[in-house]
Design a protein around this motif. Structure first.
Motif, PDB file in Angstrom:
ATOM      1  N   ALA A 197    -121.460 -31.935 -82.958  1.00 51.49           N
ATOM      2  CA  ALA A 197    -120.947 -33.134 -82.261  1.00 51.49           C
ATOM      3  C   ALA A 197    -121.784 -33.497 -81.042  1.00 51.49           C
ATOM      4  N   ASP A 198    -122.443 -32.489 -80.435  1.00 53.51           N
ATOM      5  CA  ASP A 198    -123.300 -32.700 -79.253  1.00 53.51           C
ATOM      6  C   ASP A 198    -122.604 -33.543 -78.177  1.00 53.51           C
ATOM      7  N   PRO A 199    -121.523 -33.011 -77.553  1.00 53.87           N
ATOM      8  CA  PRO A 199    -120.769 -33.784 -76.551  1.00 53.87           C
ATOM      9  C   PRO A 199    -121.565 -34.016 -75.265  1.00 53.87           C
ATOM     10  N   GLN A 200    -121.082 -34.944 -74.437  1.00 52.49           N
ATOM     11  CA  GLN A 200    -121.672 -35.175 -73.114  1.00 52.49           C
ATOM     12  C   GLN A 200    -121.126 -34.106 -72.170  1.00 52.49           C
ATOM     13  N   TRP A 201    -121.941 -33.118 -71.870  1.00 60.93           N
ATOM     14  CA  TRP A 201    -121.429 -31.969 -71.117  1.00 60.93           C
ATOM     15  C   TRP A 201    -121.049 -32.330 -69.687  1.00 60.93           C
ATOM     16  N   GLY A 202    -121.679 -33.384 -69.133  1.00 58.75           N
ATOM     17  CA  GLY A 202    -121.275 -33.862 -67.805  1.00 58.75           C
ATOM     18  C   GLY A 202    -119.849 -34.392 -67.838  1.00 58.75           C
ATOM     19  N   GLY A 203    -119.519 -35.150 -68.894  1.00 61.22           N
ATOM     20  CA  GLY A 203    -118.161 -35.661 -69.068  1.00 61.22           C
ATOM     21  C   GLY A 203    -117.165 -34.551 -69.309  1.00 61.22           C
ATOM     22  N   VAL A 204    -117.597 -33.511 -70.020  1.00 59.59           N
ATOM     23  CA  VAL A 204    -116.728 -32.351 -70.271  1.00 59.59           C
ATOM     24  C   VAL A 204    -116.352 -31.685 -68.953  1.00 59.59           C
ATOM     25  N   ILE A 205    -117.351 -31.451 -68.102  1.00 61.45           N
ATOM     26  CA  ILE A 205    -117.099 -30.785 -66.807  1.00 61.45           C
ATOM     27  C   ILE A 205    -116.168 -31.645 -65.951  1.00 61.45           C
ATOM     28  N   ARG A 206    -116.418 -32.975 -65.902  1.00 60.42           N
ATOM     29  CA  ARG A 206    -115.550 -33.861 -65.111  1.00 60.42           C
ATOM     30  C   ARG A 206    -114.126 -33.874 -65.665  1.00 60.42           C
ATOM     31  N   GLY A 207    -114.003 -33.698 -66.975  1.00 56.99           N
ATOM     32  CA  GLY A 207    -112.682 -33.720 -67.600  1.00 56.99           C
ATOM     33  C   GLY A 207    -111.766 -32.599 -67.149  1.00 56.99           C
ATOM     34  N   PHE A 208    -112.348 -31.514 -66.649  1.00 56.59           N
ATOM     35  CA  PHE A 208    -111.531 -30.391 -66.181  1.00 56.59           C
ATOM     36  C   PHE A 208    -110.941 -30.631 -64.787  1.00 56.59           C
ATOM     37  N   PHE A 209    -111.301 -31.767 -64.145  1.00 54.28           N
ATOM     38  CA  PHE A 209    -110.734 -32.115 -62.842  1.00 54.28           C
ATOM     39  C   PHE A 209    -109.680 -33.204 -63.042  1.00 54.28           C
ATOM     40  N   PRO A 210    -108.432 -32.965 -62.610  1.00 59.07           N
ATOM     41  CA  PRO A 210    -107.341 -33.908 -62.907  1.00 59.07           C
ATOM     42  C   PRO A 210    -107.461 -35.231 -62.161  1.00 59.07           C
ATOM     43  N   THR A 211    -106.881 -36.292 -62.759  1.00 60.83           N
ATOM     44  CA  THR A 211    -106.807 -37.605 -62.126  1.00 60.83           C
ATOM     45  C   THR A 211    -105.337 -38.045 -62.061  1.00 60.83           C
ATOM     46  N   THR A 212    -105.031 -38.972 -61.149  1.00 61.21           N
ATOM     47  CA  THR A 212    -103.644 -39.451 -60.991  1.00 61.21           C
ATOM     48  C   THR A 212    -103.183 -40.249 -62.201  1.00 61.21           C
ATOM     49  N   GLU A 213    -104.125 -40.765 -62.997  1.00 61.77           N
ATOM     50  CA  GLU A 213    -103.762 -41.578 -64.159  1.00 61.77           C
ATOM     51  C   GLU A 213    -102.929 -40.782 -65.160  1.00 61.77           C
ATOM     52  N   ILE A 214    -103.110 -39.463 -65.182  1.00 63.71           N
ATOM     53  CA  ILE A 214    -102.361 -38.625 -66.123  1.00 63.71           C
ATOM     54  C   ILE A 214    -100.864 -38.781 -65.904  1.00 63.71           C
ATOM     55  N   VAL A 215    -100.438 -38.956 -64.647  1.00 69.63           N
ATOM     56  CA  VAL A 215     -99.018 -39.094 -64.320  1.00 69.63           C
ATOM     57  C   VAL A 215     -98.583 -40.554 -64.342  1.00 69.63           C
ATOM     58  N   THR A 216     -99.457 -41.457 -63.919  1.00 76.76           N
ATOM     59  CA  THR A 216     -99.059 -42.866 -63.782  1.00 76.76           C
ATOM     60  C   THR A 216     -99.096 -43.626 -65.112  1.00 76.76           C
ATOM     61  N   ASN A 217     -99.907 -43.171 -66.066  1.00 75.68           N
ATOM     62  CA  ASN A 217    -100.011 -43.830 -67.369  1.00 75.68           C
ATOM     63  C   ASN A 217     -99.021 -43.166 -68.326  1.00 75.68           C
ATOM     64  N   PRO A 218     -97.919 -43.853 -68.708  1.00 74.23           N
ATOM     65  CA  PRO A 218     -96.880 -43.227 -69.543  1.00 74.23           C
ATOM     66  C   PRO A 218     -97.411 -42.681 -70.871  1.00 74.23           C
ATOM     67  N   GLU A 219     -98.365 -43.414 -71.473  1.00 78.30           N
ATOM     68  CA  GLU A 219     -98.918 -42.962 -72.759  1.00 78.30           C
ATOM     69  C   GLU A 219     -99.716 -41.675 -72.582  1.00 78.30           C
ATOM     70  N   MET A 220    -100.478 -41.617 -71.491  1.00 77.17           N
ATOM     71  CA  MET A 220    -101.257 -40.409 -71.209  1.00 77.17           C
ATOM     72  C   MET A 220    -100.333 -39.254 -70.855  1.00 77.17           C
ATOM     73  N   LEU A 221     -99.264 -39.549 -70.122  1.00 76.55           N
ATOM     74  CA  LEU A 221     -98.304 -38.510 -69.750  1.00 76.55           C
ATOM     75  C   LEU A 221     -97.609 -37.949 -70.993  1.00 76.55           C
ATOM     76  N   TYR A 222     -97.292 -38.834 -71.938  1.00 76.86           N
ATOM     77  CA  TYR A 222     -96.639 -38.393 -73.182  1.00 76.86           C
ATOM     78  C   TYR A 222     -97.530 -37.389 -73.918  1.00 76.86           C
ATOM     79  N   LEU A 223     -98.816 -37.716 -74.025  1.00 79.02           N
ATOM     80  CA  LEU A 223     -99.747 -36.794 -74.685  1.00 79.02           C
ATOM     81  C   LEU A 223     -99.979 -35.544 -73.844  1.00 79.02           C
ATOM     82  N   ALA A 224     -99.995 -35.717 -72.514  1.00 83.47           N
ATOM     83  CA  ALA A 224    -100.175 -34.557 -71.631  1.00 83.47           C
ATOM     84  C   ALA A 224     -99.015 -33.577 -71.788  1.00 83.47           C
TER      85      ALA A 224
END
Length: 446
Positions: A197-224
């Motif tokens: 798949a050869d992912p974007q490793w910079g995006g992977v590293i950033r993904g491990f840092f949380p954002t407020t959108e996880i709580v404010t976006n109901p769809e994202m919160l449902y999946l979270a």
């Protein structure tokens, strides 16, 4: 019963009864004269059975949906969930070693029946939700590899009870060996797919840092919350507190302290391995689907069919199917053991493992078969994610008693959890409860 345990029994409403899984209780001897590595190896095993529950087919559905829709953003939830799991599973080992009780027995011995019986019912619901995910995951795995229709695959999953029965007769170490072998196969399958798949490793590293959108976006919160429910699973808390006691670690305080240290190392290492698998599923979905504009992939079958054209190798879907089938088989073994522990611990009711297994599996097969027949792949995807949210909603009813018991000096004696550990555990319990309340409010509000 040893003197130390007798003193600790004074902190419970009822005396300690017969151990759950009595046929394998303290069946694995621990040498106190060997090297530390050898003793650590003797304790290795239960953590990997627990880790299986953190990468079951339901987890795949939520991680695929999260990765395809939101890219690498929900990696932070996978990491946070795993850290929560490490803390909670260490408390399970502490409860078992200090009190000689699994979590189900502890609830029975600490609470009146009007509390313990509803807790038992909720634990059973959690195990059935887990089993539905395993039925669907195994059936899809059989379909992807062998072309077996989903409806027939769902029925075939009832036969897995014979594998478990055979292994239980051979000894608990054989069950652990099967689980660890299948986990190795899963790891190899995902390592190859991630490489392709050869992912974007910079995006992977950033993904491990949380954002407020996880709580404010109901769809994202449902999946979270789905990822949280699939990662920190209620039945795992009951399972770990039971199978830790397969080790004959002794009865003195120094022996129990050593056992707690090694059991905690075992579960922590195993859960770090589980995080690698969970993160791999999400990274694969983000790299293969989100980056190509396919943001609605949540079905295991659809993901399988898309991997070959997107990754450019025909072997990719086969690896995906093999890993999924291994996950389904692994989860089946651990759910069976958890079901025995819950029933024996709460109700003091002993059933033959095959009877207990077939009852649970029959209850799980009915909704799985119905949805599969009427709605096909799309229905199974929605049912998988729903089971994970149900598990998340059940979680508090296992976590709060666990934290209460391990923070009590009267119940735990010298092995009571340190204040700092109890504080972290209470914070985790409150966060889980709070997220679940928000999920319900959003659901009711539409």
């Amino acid at each position: 019963m040893d003197v130390l345990s007798s003193k600790q029994d004074s902190g419970w409403r009822h005396k300690r009864g017969e151990a759950s899984l009595s046929d394998v209780h303290r069946s694995i001897s621990i040498s106190h004269s060997g090297s530390r590595w050898r003793r650590l190896a003797a304790f290795a095993g239960p953590g990997y059975l627990v880790a299986v529950g953190y990468m079951d087919p339901g987890n795949w559905a939520t991680s695929l949906a999260g990765g395809s829709k939101f890219g690498y953003a929900l990696l932070a939830v996978a990491l946070l969930s795993n850290l929560m799991a490490i803390v909670l599973q260490s408390l399970c080992a502490r409860l078992a070693i200090a009190s000689g009780r699994d979590l189900a027995q502890a609830c029975r011995d600490a609470f009146p029946k009007w509390v313990s019986i509803p807790l038992w019912a909720l634990a059973e619901i959690a195990i059935i939700a887990t089993d539905i995910a395993e039925v669907i995951g195994t059936a899809i795995g059989l379909n992807l590899i062998f072309g077996i229709p989903l409806e027939l695959g769902v029925l075939i999953t009832a036969l897995d009870v014979f594998i478990i029965l055979y292994l239980q007769k051979m000894g608990f170490r054989w069950i652990e060996a099967l689980i660890i072998t299948l986990l190795g196969v899963i790891a190899v399958c995902f390592a190859i797919q991630i490489f392709l798949a050869d992912p974007q490793w910079g995006g992977v590293i950033r993904g491990f840092f949380p954002t407020t959108e996880i709580v404010t976006n109901p769809e994202m919160l449902y999946l979270a919350l789905g990822i949280l429910g699939a990662t920190v699973m209620p039945h795992n808390l009951y399972l770990h507190s039971g199978i830790v006691q397969t080790r004959n670690y002794g009865h003195t305080l120094p022996e129990k302290k050593e056992a707690l240290t090694y059991a905690t190392i075992d579960s922590t290492v195993a859960l770090c391995f589980a995080l690698l698998i969970n993160a791999s599923i999400l990274i694969l979905a983000a790299a293969a689907f989100n980056s190509t504009g396919r943001t609605e992939v949540a079905e295991l079958g659809e993901a399988h069919s898309l991997l070959a054209p997107l990754l450019g190798l025909a072997i990719a879907p086969t690896l995906f199917g093999i890993a999924l089938l291994c996950c389904g088989l692994n989860s089946t073994v651990t759910a069976t053991l958890a079901g025995q522990i819950v029933m024996e611990g709460f109700l003091k009711m002993k059933l033959q493992p095959w009877v207990r297994r077939l009852i649970t599996r029959a209850i799980a097969i009915i909704p799985a078969a119905g949805v599969t027949i009427w709605y096909g792949d799309a229905g199974t995807a929605h049912l998988l994610i729903l089971t994970q949210v149900v598990l998340s909603l059940q979680l508090s009813f296992a976590v709060f008693p666990l934290v209460m018991f391990t923070a009590s000096k009267a119940k735990m004696g010298e092995l009571v959890a340190p204040i700092w550990l109890s504080a972290i555990a209470w914070l985790i319990a409150v966060v889980i409860a709070g997220l679940n309340v928000k999920l319900l409010v959003d659901f009711v509000a539409g």
